[in-house]
Motif scaffolding. Sequence first.
Motif, mmCIF file in Angstrom:
data_model
loop_
_atom_site.group_PDB
_atom_site.id
_atom_site.type_symbol
_atom_site.label_atom_id
_atom_site.label_comp_id
_atom_site.label_asym_id
_atom_site.label_seq_id
_atom_site.Cartn_x
_atom_site.Cartn_y
_atom_site.Cartn_z
ATOM 1 N N UNK A 1 0.808 -1.215 0.000
ATOM 2 C CA UNK A 1 0.000 0.000 0.000
ATOM 3 C C UNK A 1 0.846 1.272 0.000
ATOM 4 N N UNK A 2 2.146 1.120 0.212
ATOM 5 C CA UNK A 2 3.015 2.281 0.387
ATOM 6 C C UNK A 2 3.073 3.212 -0.823
ATOM 7 N N UNK A 3 3.102 2.718 -2.060
ATOM 8 C CA UNK A 3 3.182 3.658 -3.185
ATOM 9 C C UNK A 3 2.080 4.719 -3.173
ATOM 10 N N UNK A 4 0.858 4.313 -2.816
ATOM 11 C CA UNK A 4 -0.230 5.293 -2.714
ATOM 12 C C UNK A 4 -0.139 6.091 -1.424
ATOM 13 N N UNK A 5 0.125 5.418 -0.305
ATOM 14 C CA UNK A 5 0.180 6.096 0.985
ATOM 15 C C UNK A 5 1.242 7.188 1.004
ATOM 16 N N UNK A 6 2.391 6.928 0.396
ATOM 17 C CA UNK A 6 3.469 7.915 0.374
ATOM 18 C C UNK A 6 3.068 9.168 -0.393
#
Length: 301
Positions: A63-68
């Motif tokens: 999920x990190x690519x969007x969360x970042x």
Amino acid sequence: MSSRKPIPEPGERKLPRRPASELAEKWTRIDGVDVFYRESPNPTKDERVMAHVHGFGLSGRYLLPTAERLADEFHTYVPDLPGFGRSGKRRDMLDIPDLARAAVDFFDDRGVEKATLVGNSMGCPVIIEFAHRYPERIDRAVLVSPAGGLFNQPLRRAIKQLSQDAPREPVKMARVAVPDYVRFGVPSTMKMFRSLTQYPSLQRLLEMRIPTLVVLGQRDPLLPHAHRVDEIASQTDSHVLVVMLEGAAHAINFSHPGQLAHVIRHFMDDLPIENDPAWPGHVRLYEVHRGKHHPPAQPRG
């Protein structure tokens, strides 16, 4: 509450310790379980809180690519729920209501009164249950590629759908997902699948009364066709905005983070869902359904 890193149990496979994100990596301890999470490195008090909830058998890493991309605008959390990823396991296997309770316990531990929840796949039923049980604790809901229910039953059908989805995802997704699935294990998979497919997602979704964004991938084999989604969404007149993303499959948070972050920003600010002309020609967003009582989109000033 503790910030120490737990010592792995004997024989436990060690996971990579190299930071995988620009977000700060942290630990806490809730009800005797070590919980790993990521958080905006320099949040401010006036920022809206947004938490990202992962899918079946996975950690929050994908999920990190969007969360970042949203971390500069929202106080962002990406936890590994108990039993998943780097967080510790509970003796009793968690089901959807248990995971919703684990999420609210995490917010209590972090001193968060209310948040917007962004989920992918299994994370969507968790958010729906969260909104059902703790409506005062959720501001808005973003449901990306919601999974579960009759369309994913029986298990062999779900496995076939996942096998169809795999080649439609970026190759890098396997490097993140495979270690998570191995760690989650077969027994947990069977128990969690049973809970996921038996959960009344549609009934609970139609009962929700908060602004809700549903984002679907046009190439996602785990979901019904768009016309069926519109038919289902039309059963409620209160809250649901459904958006289709062409060119995307199931793991939109990983494969199309720029487009997903874009539509989440517009949803959060009640702006029209518009395409960015800089996107590739095979990628575009369009509305499938807008509930009658959904906050009206405000034109840009």
